[in-house]
Each structure stands twice: as structure tokens, then as C-alpha cells.
Motif scaffolding. Structure first.
Motif, PDB file in Angstrom:
ATOM      1  N   GLY A  56     -66.148   5.817   1.019  1.00  0.00           N
ATOM      2  CA  GLY A  56     -64.711   5.823   0.751  1.00  0.00           C
ATOM      3  C   GLY A  56     -64.450   5.265  -0.632  1.00  0.00           C
ATOM      4  N   TYR A  57     -63.404   4.443  -0.760  1.00  0.00           N
ATOM      5  CA  TYR A  57     -62.982   3.985  -2.085  1.00  0.00           C
ATOM      6  C   TYR A  57     -63.946   2.976  -2.674  1.00  0.00           C
ATOM      7  N   LEU A  58     -64.163   3.093  -3.994  1.00  0.00           N
ATOM      8  CA  LEU A  58     -64.862   2.048  -4.730  1.00  0.00           C
ATOM      9  C   LEU A  58     -63.816   1.338  -5.582  1.00  0.00           C
ATOM     10  N   THR A 187     -44.395  -5.090 -12.744  1.00  0.00           N
ATOM     11  CA  THR A 187     -45.830  -4.981 -12.509  1.00  0.00           C
ATOM     12  C   THR A 187     -46.364  -3.707 -13.145  1.00  0.00           C
ATOM     13  N   LEU A 188     -47.658  -3.644 -13.377  1.00  0.00           N
ATOM     14  CA  LEU A 188     -48.247  -2.460 -14.000  1.00  0.00           C
ATOM     15  C   LEU A 188     -49.367  -1.866 -13.164  1.00  0.00           C
ATOM     16  N   ASN A 189     -49.767  -2.577 -12.124  1.00  0.00           N
ATOM     17  CA  ASN A 189     -50.822  -2.064 -11.265  1.00  0.00           C
ATOM     18  C   ASN A 189     -50.281  -0.904 -10.439  1.00  0.00           C
ATOM     19  N   ILE A 190     -50.991   0.219 -10.421  1.00  0.00           N
ATOM     20  CA  ILE A 190     -50.446   1.431  -9.799  1.00  0.00           C
ATOM     21  C   ILE A 190     -50.128   1.204  -8.319  1.00  0.00           C
ATOM     22  N   ALA A 191     -51.030   0.552  -7.614  1.00  0.00           N
ATOM     23  CA  ALA A 191     -50.805   0.320  -6.180  1.00  0.00           C
ATOM     24  C   ALA A 191     -49.623  -0.598  -5.965  1.00  0.00           C
ATOM     25  N   ASP A 192     -49.542  -1.654  -6.795  1.00  0.00           N
ATOM     26  CA  ASP A 192     -48.436  -2.595  -6.660  1.00  0.00           C
ATOM     27  C   ASP A 192     -47.121  -1.913  -7.024  1.00  0.00           C
ATOM     28  N   LEU A 193     -47.158  -1.041  -8.051  1.00  0.00           N
ATOM     29  CA  LEU A 193     -45.967  -0.283  -8.454  1.00  0.00           C
ATOM     30  C   LEU A 193     -45.454   0.562  -7.291  1.00  0.00           C
ATOM     31  N   ALA A 194     -46.403   1.171  -6.555  1.00  0.00           N
ATOM     32  CA  ALA A 194     -46.002   2.028  -5.444  1.00  0.00           C
ATOM     33  C   ALA A 194     -45.157   1.253  -4.449  1.00  0.00           C
ATOM     34  N   LEU A 195     -45.549   0.011  -4.164  1.00  0.00           N
ATOM     35  CA  LEU A 195     -44.787  -0.804  -3.217  1.00  0.00           C
ATOM     36  C   LEU A 195     -43.442  -1.208  -3.806  1.00  0.00           C
ATOM     37  N   LYS A 196     -43.457  -1.624  -5.099  1.00  0.00           N
ATOM     38  CA  LYS A 196     -42.232  -2.166  -5.701  1.00  0.00           C
ATOM     39  C   LYS A 196     -41.217  -1.057  -5.981  1.00  0.00           C
ATOM     40  N   VAL A 197     -41.688   0.122  -6.412  1.00  0.00           N
ATOM     41  CA  VAL A 197     -40.756   1.206  -6.744  1.00  0.00           C
ATOM     42  C   VAL A 197     -39.998   1.650  -5.501  1.00  0.00           C
ATOM     43  N   ALA A 198     -40.678   1.622  -4.358  1.00  0.00           N
ATOM     44  CA  ALA A 198     -40.021   2.029  -3.119  1.00  0.00           C
ATOM     45  C   ALA A 198     -38.857   1.102  -2.781  1.00  0.00           C
ATOM     46  N   GLN A 199     -38.902  -0.140  -3.285  1.00  0.00           N
ATOM     47  CA  GLN A 199     -37.842  -1.100  -2.951  1.00  0.00           C
ATOM     48  C   GLN A 199     -36.685  -1.083  -3.942  1.00  0.00           C
ATOM     49  N   VAL A 200     -36.873  -0.386  -5.088  1.00  0.00           N
ATOM     50  CA  VAL A 200     -35.804  -0.379  -6.088  1.00  0.00           C
ATOM     51  C   VAL A 200     -34.612   0.395  -5.543  1.00  0.00           C
ATOM     52  N   LYS A 489     -51.889  12.617  -0.098  1.00  0.00           N
ATOM     53  CA  LYS A 489     -50.662  12.612   0.697  1.00  0.00           C
ATOM     54  C   LYS A 489     -50.486  11.296   1.453  1.00  0.00           C
ATOM     55  N   ASN A 490     -51.531  10.476   1.523  1.00  0.00           N
ATOM     56  CA  ASN A 490     -51.419   9.188   2.208  1.00  0.00           C
ATOM     57  C   ASN A 490     -51.771   8.059   1.250  1.00  0.00           C
ATOM     58  N   PRO A 491     -50.851   7.732   0.334  1.00  0.00           N
ATOM     59  CA  PRO A 491     -51.182   6.722  -0.671  1.00  0.00           C
ATOM     60  C   PRO A 491     -51.378   5.323  -0.091  1.00  0.00           C
ATOM     61  N   GLU A 492     -50.999   5.118   1.198  1.00  0.00           N
ATOM     62  CA  GLU A 492     -51.178   3.775   1.782  1.00  0.00           C
ATOM     63  C   GLU A 492     -52.625   3.324   1.676  1.00  0.00           C
ATOM     64  N   ILE A 493     -53.543   4.296   1.876  1.00  0.00           N
ATOM     65  CA  ILE A 493     -54.970   3.942   1.865  1.00  0.00           C
ATOM     66  C   ILE A 493     -55.350   3.413   0.483  1.00  0.00           C
ATOM     67  N   ILE A 495     -53.314   2.050  -1.744  1.00  0.00           N
ATOM     68  CA  ILE A 495     -52.685   0.750  -1.979  1.00  0.00           C
ATOM     69  C   ILE A 495     -53.464  -0.347  -1.261  1.00  0.00           C
ATOM     70  N   GLU A 496     -53.854  -0.054  -0.019  1.00  0.00           N
ATOM     71  CA  GLU A 496     -54.586  -1.042   0.764  1.00  0.00           C
ATOM     72  C   GLU A 496     -55.918  -1.393   0.102  1.00  0.00           C
ATOM     73  N   ASN A 497     -56.557  -0.379  -0.477  1.00  0.00           N
ATOM     74  CA  ASN A 497     -57.858  -0.622  -1.083  1.00  0.00           C
ATOM     75  C   ASN A 497     -57.769  -1.445  -2.356  1.00  0.00           C
ATOM     76  N   VAL A 498     -56.631  -1.336  -3.058  1.00  0.00           N
ATOM     77  CA  VAL A 498     -56.508  -2.122  -4.282  1.00  0.00           C
ATOM     78  C   VAL A 498     -56.068  -3.538  -3.964  1.00  0.00           C
ATOM     79  N   LEU A 499     -55.045  -3.656  -3.122  1.00  0.00           N
ATOM     80  CA  LEU A 499     -54.434  -4.971  -2.916  1.00  0.00           C
ATOM     81  C   LEU A 499     -55.048  -5.720  -1.745  1.00  0.00           C
ATOM     82  N   GLY A 500     -55.969  -5.092  -1.024  1.00  0.00           N
ATOM     83  CA  GLY A 500     -56.554  -5.758   0.136  1.00  0.00           C
ATOM     84  C   GLY A 500     -55.654  -5.606   1.347  1.00  0.00           C
TER      85      GLY A 500
END
Lengths: 503, 145
Positions: A56-58, A187-200, A489-493, A495-500
């Protein structure tokens, strides 16, 4: 899985580039180092691809700075595919350029810049940080400026200036978009951005920012109103350079679009309609541009523009099957596009021109080469058992299912024009009798030593076999694309892999 | 005309004399910057710039040709050497099992310099790259004019 191995291909190219600097003026040594470096990097990329498939992800947090504060490197299936394609094409073009380029160009540091360019491409495909992505883009752009302008004739400088100006503009827009995004999310981390942009809450601002990214990457990948720099820049440099540009540079823009519009932004209705419109216009203008061109290189340049439309069309549909088609098309397109440019380079070596009206009887003089060239040219069209067929038919089906008939019509027209143009290249350059007798002086190809001929022809044959293999074992490539599309299509995976798993 | 030439020679004398004293001082200062940096961390880039300014001054006072003669190797080859040093300093933590580019600290601190980490090795690499790049550009320009 956290591993240092993800950086291995990037570091290998960097190391090769540094070693090349020590042998600045020694042409033969540079050629050997470059081939060895490319081969090792290819093996490393293969190993990385295999690791990504099995584990899976590295991921890697550079310098032990944890995400979202440090720079993350992450490889998912899409990145792994892109990295492997880059390695394959750079190996092929690297071998090809040892024979096709003249010594003065190599003395100007061609191989050093070449490895730097490939390093930038690999970095862009592997990074998980939007600002770091910008930095890798700059590495690639600066290297490509140098490759375009070194040894510049007047004609070449004209294309290069358009290229530089447009790409500078693209960089400015890209950087502005990053600035706005950082302003609203912090933030500039792509995974973190995904979470934060959804809340804007201000969704209008988010859409505008996403479109700024689209424009920036659109310039780089040459979509409809912004593509004019490409045909004027890509037909002037030596074919080895055009091969790596045509194969990979525009695809880097496509990759960035895919990454940004699947992980950070979820496109809304307006964005999807915009994508479809841009796709239709890109397909049609690219296709129309090919029709009246006499030079093979110019036709191929316009075909790049035309085929970028396929990617944008898939993004406009925004369904999982559309993404399967995009990924599959990406695999096919990178290999075949760089190969056709290399073929055009060999034609130049044989006949001193790529003007279709002055070419002819290549089939009679070089039957084996013509057979391989036919295989590659018709893969580009997508004659059924060859590689272009499956992703195109997949995209047609999906467009039909989404009832986007206008887009479907544009896709079909673009495919037919591609067929028409390729058949014309075939009949004009290979089939018809040569308009003037071929004298021995023109035929540079015959004067090459045997090793030089091997270095010119082997990469073309190798890549032709790869595209044949893709067409024949389409099933396994379909599975691979499905895996990549599922992850997109499932970016959660991601995000989870980057942020733990602490979310 | 004659007077002008005398003046020129006089100017050079002052410049040369001061350069003889300033060159070692500036290089010492650049090494101080390399180790101290702006705010305590390494300062390879500023250090490199100050060192190359010292050589630029020398080339003004004497001639670029004589400055090149001070180097055993061509300044161009300082660039890849520095890059290799940077590269290896990034690779060092990988051998010890940390992520690439992490800072590894040596167990004992060294006299005068203090605690020693792989960041300093990286900075030494940057220092060399900066000197190499600046001098290469400078000498290339002065060769052509």
C-alpha cells in the motif's frame, strides 16, 4: 509504511547529476555514467512500484519533522505508476540521447540537466506537500528552459521565449493560489489541506482558489486557451529533448490536477461543467491544428494538446470509471508520445527533414524500422489490440453512461482526426515514392557506427514492446488503474496515511 | 595622462595592501559565520558569500588570473564536491535508520565548536557550493571581457 526507500529514485538521479559534474568535458564518460545511473534508477523505481503494490502507501516525513509541519513524501498507486513511467521513459531517452545528440550539446552539460529534470519530475510525483510540489515544478521548469535554449538558433529561441513566459505566468498563478490557500487554512500539507478545506465556510472562495490551481496546471499541461506555447516550443529542440518533454512534462500538469482535484478540492457542479467545456475545446482545437501541418513534429505537438483533452474530459465526468480510463490513458500516453518523438528524430537522421511532402519510401528503405514505427503510430490512434484502444473505449462508455453527448462527440471527432493524421503520416512519409532521389550525403543514419544505431533503435523498439504489452495484457493494467482510481475516489486513505490514525 | 596612471598605481597599492590583511580576516570571519550562522544554527550560505567576497576583493586588487592561481583546483570543481558533501550528510541518518535529512548529533561535544551534528556537515557542503558558484561565474565573466 514509513520508509526511506521512497526517496531512493530521486537521490539516485541527484547523485548521477553530481557525479556528471566532475566529468564536465568528457563526453564518453558522461554517456556511460548517464546510462548506468538511469539503469540503477529504473531498477529502484521498479522496486518501489513493487513495494507500493504489496504494502500500500509508502510515506516518509523528511528530516523527522512530523506532518503537517514538515515535508511529507508519499507514494500511492498513482504516484508509483507515474514514477515507474518516468523511469522507463528516462532510461529510453537517456540511451537514445547518447547517440542522437552532438558533442557540443553534451559538453554544455546536457546529461547533468537531463538528470536534474528527471529528479524534479520524480519529486513532483512523490511529494505530499503543495509548496514542495511548487518547488519541484520550478526544478523541472528551470531545467527545461536550459534544455530548450542551449545551442539556440533563432527559431528555437522564439519558441523558448513563449515557453518561458507562459510557464513563468503559470508559476505565478500557482504560487498565488498556494498563498490564498495558506491564508484560509494555515497549512500546506496536502492531506491536512483536505481536512481544513472541507471546513472552510466560504465555499465560493474555495472554488475560486481551485480554479486558480486549474489555470496554473492548465498552462503546464496545455489545455485549450493556454496551449499556444506548446506547438511552437516542442518542434524546435532535438528529438531526444522533445521526447522527454512530450512524454512527461505535460503529464506532470495532469498529475498535479488529478492530485489537487481528488484530495484537496472536491469539484462542484460549476467546476465539472467548466472541465467538460475546456475538454471539448481542447480536443477540437488540438485536432484541427494537426490537419494542415506538413511537419511531422508539428503534427505530434498538436496531438499532445488534443490528447490532453482526454484527461480533462475524464476529470469532468468525475466518476470512478472515468478515473480508471484516465490512469490507463496516462500509462499509454506517456510511453507512446515519447516514442513517436524519438521516431521522428530517427527520421531526421535518415532524411534530414520531417516535412511530410519531402519524405517518402521509408518503408522500402528501412522495412524493419517502418514496422516498429507503424506499431507505435497506430498505438497512438488505438487500433484494437494496441494500447490506446482500451482506455479510449472505456472513456467513451463512461461518457455515454453519463449522457454527456457533446463531450462524446468531441472525443470521437478527436479520435478520428488522430486516425486521419496518423494514416497521412504513414502514407506520406513511409509509403509513397520519395519525391527526389535520396543521395548518400543526406543519409546520416547509415554513417552511424553500429553501437550508435543500437542506441537509437533499441529504446524505440523497447518502448514499442511495452505499448504492445499494455495492449495485449490490458486486463492487468485495467486492475492497476482500478486500484489507482479507487484510491483517488477515496482520499480518506491518503489522509490517514499521511497524518496517522489519530484523526 | 601620466598623472592619471600614477594615481591608478597609488590606488592599487592601497587596495593591495589592505587586501593582504583583509583576505585572511574575511575568510576567518566566513568560517565563524559558517559555524555560528545567523542565530546559532549553521550559516553555510552567508559564510560562503563572505568567503567569495574575499576572493572577489583579491581579484580586484590583483587580477582574476592571480586569484585562480591561489586555488589548487579549478573553482568549478568545488561545486560538485560541495554537493557530494551535502548529499552524504543527508544520507548519514539513513544509515542509522532515521528518515532522510534528519540531524544526527555526535555523542561528545568538540572543544571550541561545541555540539557537532550532521547539519554542520551539510552547511560545509553549502559553503563550498556557494564559493564554487560565485567564483565560477565571476571568472567566466572576467575571462570574456
Amino acid at each position: 509504511m514509513i520508509t526511506n526507500f521512497i526517496l531512493a529514485p530521486i537521490l539516485m538521479h541527484m547523485f548521477t547529476a553530481i557525479v556528471l559534474l566532475f566529468f564536465w568535458q568528457k563526453v564518453l564518460v558522461q554517456k556511460i555514467i548517464s546510462i548506468v545511473g538511469n539503469s540503477i534508477a529504473f531498477l529502484l523505481c521498479l522496486r518501489m512500484f513493487e513495494m507500493t503494490m504489496s504494502n500500500g502507501y509508502l510515506t516518509l516525513q523528511l528530516g523527522s519533522w512530523q506532518a503537517p509541519f514538515g515535508i511529507t513524501f508519499i507514494a500511492d498507486t498513482l504516484s508509483a505508476i507515474m514514477v515507474l513511467l518516468t523511469a522507463l521513459v528516462s532510461l529510453a531517452v537517456g540511451i537514445y540521447s547518447t547517440a542522437s545528440l552532438n558533442e557540443s550539446r553534451i559538453r554544455f552539460g546536457y546529461f547533468f540537466i537531463f538528470h536534474f529534470l528527471v529528479m524534479g519530475l520524480l519529486g513532483a510525483f512523490l511529494t505530499g506537500d503543495i509548496f514542495n510540489l511548487y518547488v519541484w515544478f520550478e526544478v523541472v521548469i528551470i531545467s527545461s528552459f536550459i534544455l530548450l535554449t542551449v545551442g539556440g538558433k533563432k527559431r528555437q529561441m522564439e519558441g523558448a521565449i513563449k515557453y518561458v513566459t507562459m510557464n513563468m505566468l503559470g508559476s505565478v498563478i500557482f504560487l498565488t493560489a498556494i498563498g490564498i490557500l495558506y491564508g484560509i487554512t494555515g497549512t500546506l500539507n496536502i492531506a491536512d489541506l483536505a481536512l481544513k478545506v472541507a471546513q472552510v465556510e466560504n465555499t465560493g472562495l474555495v472554488t475560486v482558489t481551485s480554479l486558480l490551481f486549474f489555470v496554473a496546471f492548465g498552462i503546464k499541461s496545455a489545455v485549450f486557451p493556454l496551449y499556444f506555447w506548446l506547438p511552437s516550443a516542442y518542434h524546435t529542440p532535438p528529438s531526444a529533448i522533445a521526447a522527454i518533454f512530450g512524454g512527461l512534462l505535460t503529464k506532470m500538469g495532469v498529475y498535479a490536477m488529478l492530485r489537487v482535484f481528488t484530495v484537496i478540492f472536491q469539484p462542484d457542479y460549476f467546476t465539472l461543467v467548466l472541465f467538460s467545456v475546456i475538454a471539448i475545446l481542447t480536443l477540437l482545437t488540438g485536432a484541427l491544428g494537426t490537419i494542415n501541418k506538413k511537419s511531422i513534429r508539428r503534427v505530434l505537438s498538436y496531438l499532445i494538446v488534443c490528447h490532453i483533452g482526454f484527461f480533462i474530459a475524464g476529470m469532468g465526468l468525475n466518476t470512478e470509471w472515468a478515473f480508471v480510463a484516465i490512469v490507463f490513458y496516462l500509462i499509454h500516453d506517456v510511453i507512446v508520445k515519447s516514442n513517436v518523438f524519438m521516431i521522428s528524430g530517427v527520421i531526421v537522421k535518415m532524411r534530414e527533414t520531417v516535412d511530410m511532402t519531402r519524405l517518402g519510401s521509408l518503408l522500402k528503405d528501412y522495412p524493419k524500422f517502418s514496422f516498429v514505427a507503424a506499431l507505435v503510430l497506430f498505438s497512438l490512434v488505438g487500433i484494437p489490440p494496441l494500447s490506446g484502444f482500451w482506455p479510449k473505449i472505456l472513456l467513451f462508455q463512461e461518457t455515454f453512461k453519463q449522457e454527456n453527448y457533446l463531450l462524446l462527440a468531441a472525443l470521437i471527432i478527436a479520435s478520428f482526426v488522430t486516425l486521419f493524421v496518423i494514416v497521412r503520416i504513414w502514407s506520406e512519409a513511409f509509403w509513397k515514392e520519395s519525391p527526389k532521389p535520396i543521395t548518400e550525403e543526406i543519409d546520416h543514419f547509415e554513417s552511424f557506427p553500429f553501437s550508435g544505431k543500437i542506441a537509437l533503435i533499441a529504446p524505440i523498439v523497447g518502448l514499442a514492446f511495452v505499448s504492445l504489452y499494455i495492449g495485449l495484457s490490458a486486463n492487468s493494467f485495467m486492475k492497476l488503474s482500478e486500484k489507482a482510481a479507487y484510491e483517488m475516489k477515496n482520499p480518506e486513505i491518503y489522509i490517514e496515511n499521511v497524518l496517522g490514525a489519530k484523526q | 595622462m601620466e598623472k592619471n596612471r600614477n594615481n591608478e598605481r597609488l590606488d592599487r597599492t592601497i587596495l593591495r595592501t589592505s587586501t593582504n590583511y583583509l583576505l585572511p580576516l574575511l575568510i576567518l570571519f566566513s568560517i565563524f559565520l559558517l559555524i555560528r550562522g545567523h542565530y546559532l544554527s549553521g550559516g553555510g550560505f552567508v559564510g560562503g558569500l563572505v568567503a567569495s567576497i574575499a576572493f572577489v576583493l583579491h581579484s580586484f586588487a590583483y587580477s582574476p588570473y592571480q586569484t585562480v592561481k591561489m586555488f589548487a583546483i579549478k573553482p568549478f570543481f568545488v561545486i560538485p564536491t560541495g554537493l557530494i558533501i551535502c548529499f552524504l550528510s543527508g544520507l548519514l541518518p539513513v544509515l542509522l535508520g532515521y528518515p532522510f535529512m534528519s540531524v544526527v548529533w555526535f555523542a561528545d561535544s568538540v572543544v571550541v565548536i561545541g555540539a557537532l551534528g550532521s547539519a554542520l556537515i551539510f552547511d560545509i557542503g553549502v559553503y563550498m557550493v556557494v564559493i564554487g558558484v560565485v567564483l565560477t561565474i565571476l571568472f567566466t565573466i572576467s575571462e570574456n571581457t
